[in-house]
Motif scaffolding. Structure first.
Motif, PDB file in Angstrom:
ATOM      1  N   SER A  46       0.845  -1.184   0.000  1.00  0.00           N
ATOM      2  CA  SER A  46       0.000   0.000   0.000  1.00  0.00           C
ATOM      3  C   SER A  46       0.884   1.239   0.000  1.00  0.00           C
ATOM      4  N   ILE A  47       0.648   2.129  -0.972  1.00  0.00           N
ATOM      5  CA  ILE A  47       1.474   3.326  -1.164  1.00  0.00           C
ATOM      6  C   ILE A  47       0.590   4.563  -1.167  1.00  0.00           C
ATOM      7  N   SER A  48       1.033   5.609  -0.487  1.00  0.00           N
ATOM      8  CA  SER A  48       0.367   6.908  -0.569  1.00  0.00           C
ATOM      9  C   SER A  48       1.240   7.873  -1.360  1.00  0.00           C
ATOM     10  N   SER A  49       0.619   8.549  -2.319  1.00  0.00           N
ATOM     11  CA  SER A  49       1.328   9.540  -3.118  1.00  0.00           C
ATOM     12  C   SER A  49       0.524  10.832  -3.132  1.00  0.00           C
ATOM     13  N   SER A  50       1.207  11.953  -3.010  1.00  0.00           N
ATOM     14  CA  SER A  50       0.506  13.238  -3.001  1.00  0.00           C
ATOM     15  C   SER A  50       0.189  13.739  -4.400  1.00  0.00           C
ATOM     16  N   VAL A  51       0.763  13.083  -5.421  1.00  0.00           N
ATOM     17  CA  VAL A  51       0.535  13.503  -6.813  1.00  0.00           C
ATOM     18  C   VAL A  51       0.465  12.269  -7.707  1.00  0.00           C
ATOM     19  N   ASN A  52      -0.079  12.437  -8.915  1.00  0.00           N
ATOM     20  CA  ASN A  52       0.043  11.398  -9.937  1.00  0.00           C
ATOM     21  C   ASN A  52       1.498  11.347 -10.385  1.00  0.00           C
ATOM     22  N   ASP A  53       2.070  10.154 -10.420  1.00  0.00           N
ATOM     23  CA  ASP A  53       3.508  10.087 -10.653  1.00  0.00           C
ATOM     24  C   ASP A  53       3.898   8.708 -11.168  1.00  0.00           C
ATOM     25  N   ASP A  54       5.084   8.631 -11.768  1.00  0.00           N
ATOM     26  CA  ASP A  54       5.687   7.360 -12.147  1.00  0.00           C
ATOM     27  C   ASP A  54       6.641   6.926 -11.040  1.00  0.00           C
ATOM     28  N   ALA A  55       6.758   5.618 -10.847  1.00  0.00           N
ATOM     29  CA  ALA A  55       7.643   5.101  -9.809  1.00  0.00           C
ATOM     30  C   ALA A  55       8.201   3.757 -10.242  1.00  0.00           C
ATOM     31  N   VAL A  56       9.240   3.335  -9.530  1.00  0.00           N
ATOM     32  CA  VAL A  56       9.877   2.040  -9.788  1.00  0.00           C
ATOM     33  C   VAL A  56       9.961   1.278  -8.468  1.00  0.00           C
ATOM     34  N   ILE A  57       9.526   0.020  -8.500  1.00  0.00           N
ATOM     35  CA  ILE A  57       9.639  -0.872  -7.353  1.00  0.00           C
ATOM     36  C   ILE A  57      10.755  -1.870  -7.644  1.00  0.00           C
ATOM     37  N   SER A  58      11.733  -1.936  -6.742  1.00  0.00           N
ATOM     38  CA  SER A  58      12.837  -2.886  -6.894  1.00  0.00           C
ATOM     39  C   SER A  58      12.916  -3.771  -5.664  1.00  0.00           C
ATOM     40  N   ILE A  59      13.292  -5.032  -5.880  1.00  0.00           N
ATOM     41  CA  ILE A  59      13.533  -5.965  -4.779  1.00  0.00           C
ATOM     42  C   ILE A  59      15.018  -6.287  -4.750  1.00  0.00           C
ATOM     43  N   VAL A  60      15.623  -6.071  -3.583  1.00  0.00           N
ATOM     44  CA  VAL A  60      17.078  -6.194  -3.431  1.00  0.00           C
ATOM     45  C   VAL A  60      17.384  -7.294  -2.419  1.00  0.00           C
ATOM     46  N   ASN A  61      18.350  -8.173  -2.742  1.00  0.00           N
ATOM     47  CA  ASN A  61      18.715  -9.242  -1.815  1.00  0.00           C
ATOM     48  C   ASN A  61      19.780  -8.769  -0.822  1.00  0.00           C
ATOM     49  N   VAL A  62      20.228  -9.658   0.054  1.00  0.00           N
ATOM     50  CA  VAL A  62      21.167  -9.274   1.109  1.00  0.00           C
ATOM     51  C   VAL A  62      22.546  -8.930   0.544  1.00  0.00           C
ATOM     52  N   GLN A  63      22.837  -9.367  -0.680  1.00  0.00           N
ATOM     53  CA  GLN A  63      24.107  -8.993  -1.318  1.00  0.00           C
ATOM     54  C   GLN A  63      24.041  -7.623  -1.995  1.00  0.00           C
ATOM     55  N   GLY A  64      22.872  -6.992  -1.950  1.00  0.00           N
ATOM     56  CA  GLY A  64      22.719  -5.678  -2.559  1.00  0.00           C
ATOM     57  C   GLY A  64      22.391  -5.727  -4.035  1.00  0.00           C
ATOM     58  N   MET A  65      22.057  -6.902  -4.548  1.00  0.00           N
ATOM     59  CA  MET A  65      21.739  -7.052  -5.965  1.00  0.00           C
ATOM     60  C   MET A  65      20.243  -6.895  -6.185  1.00  0.00           C
ATOM     61  N   ILE A  66      19.870  -6.188  -7.252  1.00  0.00           N
ATOM     62  CA  ILE A  66      18.462  -6.054  -7.631  1.00  0.00           C
ATOM     63  C   ILE A  66      18.036  -7.330  -8.337  1.00  0.00           C
ATOM     64  N   VAL A  67      17.082  -8.047  -7.743  1.00  0.00           N
ATOM     65  CA  VAL A  67      16.645  -9.326  -8.319  1.00  0.00           C
ATOM     66  C   VAL A  67      15.369  -9.171  -9.146  1.00  0.00           C
ATOM     67  N   SER A  68      14.645  -8.081  -8.948  1.00  0.00           N
ATOM     68  CA  SER A  68      13.480  -7.800  -9.799  1.00  0.00           C
ATOM     69  C   SER A  68      13.174  -6.319  -9.737  1.00  0.00           C
ATOM     70  N   SER A  69      12.537  -5.819 -10.787  1.00  0.00           N
ATOM     71  CA  SER A  69      12.216  -4.400 -10.861  1.00  0.00           C
ATOM     72  C   SER A  69      10.994  -4.213 -11.756  1.00  0.00           C
ATOM     73  N   GLN A  70      10.122  -3.302 -11.377  1.00  0.00           N
ATOM     74  CA  GLN A  70       8.954  -3.016 -12.203  1.00  0.00           C
ATOM     75  C   GLN A  70       8.573  -1.539 -12.110  1.00  0.00           C
ATOM     76  N   LYS A  71       8.117  -1.001 -13.250  1.00  0.00           N
ATOM     77  CA  LYS A  71       7.639   0.375 -13.284  1.00  0.00           C
ATOM     78  C   LYS A  71       6.142   0.388 -13.016  1.00  0.00           C
ATOM     79  N   ILE A  72       5.695   1.368 -12.241  1.00  0.00           N
ATOM     80  CA  ILE A  72       4.273   1.494 -11.929  1.00  0.00           C
ATOM     81  C   ILE A  72       3.849   2.946 -12.098  1.00  0.00           C
ATOM     82  N   ARG A  73       2.554   3.124 -12.220  1.00  0.00           N
ATOM     83  CA  ARG A  73       1.965   4.460 -12.288  1.00  0.00           C
ATOM     84  C   ARG A  73       1.195   4.695 -10.999  1.00  0.00           C
ATOM     85  N   LEU A  74       1.580   5.720 -10.254  1.00  0.00           N
ATOM     86  CA  LEU A  74       0.922   6.048  -9.002  1.00  0.00           C
ATOM     87  C   LEU A  74      -0.160   7.090  -9.225  1.00  0.00           C
ATOM     88  N   ASN A  75      -1.324   6.838  -8.666  1.00  0.00           N
ATOM     89  CA  ASN A  75      -2.387   7.838  -8.642  1.00  0.00           C
ATOM     90  C   ASN A  75      -2.306   8.624  -7.341  1.00  0.00           C
TER      91      ASN A  75
END
Length: 210
Positions: free
Chosen positions: A144-173
């Motif tokens: 659940s995300i709260s945004s004060s404006v309509n905006d683009d964002a990126v969600i990334s999942i990072v493991n304990v080694q600091g590597m990005i294992v997945s990433s997705q672009k989303i549109r926030l309302n």
């Protein structure tokens, strides 16, 4: 012998009784609760399931996430509980920042059921993670995300080694956004979810994949 048979009959009856009690439906449940913000007011939306003749509702607001004040209270019968609810808070947006809301629902026996907490951001260009559930994940989780404006964002999942294992672009309302995060392909272990908007505001939350 008769006493022994009677004793075992009582013991064998206990699991049936406990199962019936654990399967008793909750008299009032809140199936969804969301909020959105405009320039003039915040609007709340929620749906309930009610097996009672009526239920008592309290809409509560907080400016710090800890201290809540009831801003509206009313009762609804079983027929009304089958319909979606909404409420406009026109007094909240006088201040800039994050505003929290929750619902308190009471039944005729005096039992209280609290909703999840939702929040909105008024003015500015804020970004907040309201919740990530469950934090012990098997298949997918709800973000659940709260945004004060309509905006683009990126969600990334990072493991304990600091590597990005997945990433997705989303549109926030503007307001509250609910995103499903799929984790089935992740190996068991600890991860961090990172959220970045177009203004480079960074928010993180930790979770564990089973």
């Amino acid at each position: 012998m008769k006493k022994l048979i009677f004793f075992w009959a009582i013991l064998l009856s206990f699991p049936v009784i406990l199962k019936a009690q654990s399967g008793t439906p909750v008299p009032v449940s809140i199936s969804s609760f969301d909020a959105t913000s405009t320039n003039n007011f915040n609007k709340l939306f929620w749906k309930t399931a009610c097996s009672l003749d009526y239920a008592n509702f309290e809409i509560q607001r907080s400016y710090n996430g800890n201290d809540y004040t009831t801003i509206n209270a009313f009762s609804a019968d079983r027929f009304r509980c089958q319909q979606p609810f909404d409420f406009s808070d026109s007094n909240a947006n006088q201040l800039s920042g994050r505003i929290f809301y929750r619902l308190k629902v009471g039944d005729i026996d005096g039992r209280i059921y609290n909703s999840k907490i939702v929040s909105v951001l008024t003015h500015g260009e804020g970004l907040e993670i309201n919740s990530f559930t469950p934090t012990l994940v098997t298949g997918s989780a709800s973000l659940s995300i709260s945004s004060s404006v309509n905006d683009d964002a990126v969600i990334s999942i990072v493991n304990v080694q600091g590597m990005i294992v997945s990433s997705q672009k989303i549109r926030l309302n503007k307001g509250v956004n609910n995103i499903q995060i799929k984790t089935a392909v992740l190996q068991s272990g600890k991860y961090w979810l990172k959220l970045v908007n177009s203004k480079t505001a960074l928010k993180t939350v930790q979770f564990i994949k089973q």
